[in-house]
Motif scaffolding. Sequence first.
Motif: not given
Lengths: 115, 116
Positions: A17-20, A76, A80, A111, A11, A13
Amino acid sequence: KNQVEQSPQSLIILEGKNCTLQCNYTVSPFSNLRWYKQDTGRGPVSLTIMTFSENTKSNGRYTATLDADTKQSSLHITASQLSDSASYICVVSASNAGNNRKLIWGLGTSLAVNP
Amino acid sequence: EPEVTQTPSHQVTQMGQEVILRCVPISNHLYFYWYRQILGQKVEFLVSFYNNEISEKSEIFDDQFSVERPDGSNFTLKIRSTKLEDSAMYFCASSARSGQPNTEAFFGQGTRLTVV
């Protein structure tokens, strides 16, 4: 067969930003579920440990959820930072007569947080 | 903050040679573990050790491997007659106890073993 599967595999990003991240497992009998952060070339560092009765647990900007009925967990990451770039590994402990020695590891989600 | 330390950080050895990977667990911990991670693959359990004996081992941990706690502080993994497929990152871990559901295992930074 005891297995832990994670998605996505990788992933990317943008910073802030947020990520899950997702984890599905088929481990029995279940003892607990852990999320580890592993920087490249380093040992895993524990973020959270959740037992059967816990639905959510937070550690700073990291929040893990657990649905023991569907055998799913998520991690979550909020707001970030560049230092969040790492592999995040879901690990499930299979208990046997109260012992907690054996951990079933996922392959991890890689990530990358870009500026 | 106490930590698990491993030496060396990187070991290169010729096929067929013996290597000893060293670990100093956290001082008040009683349970010790070795794991390995082949590049690009999952972390794999090798062995757990408690009260000066092996408490559990995986199918990977055959006669080629042995563990020892020689002096009350060090915890070693010996690999005899190394093979190319032994090349991996080897992690040592320790925990204060094993029987409780939320016992945390602390990992060292790993020893990267390269067999040539």
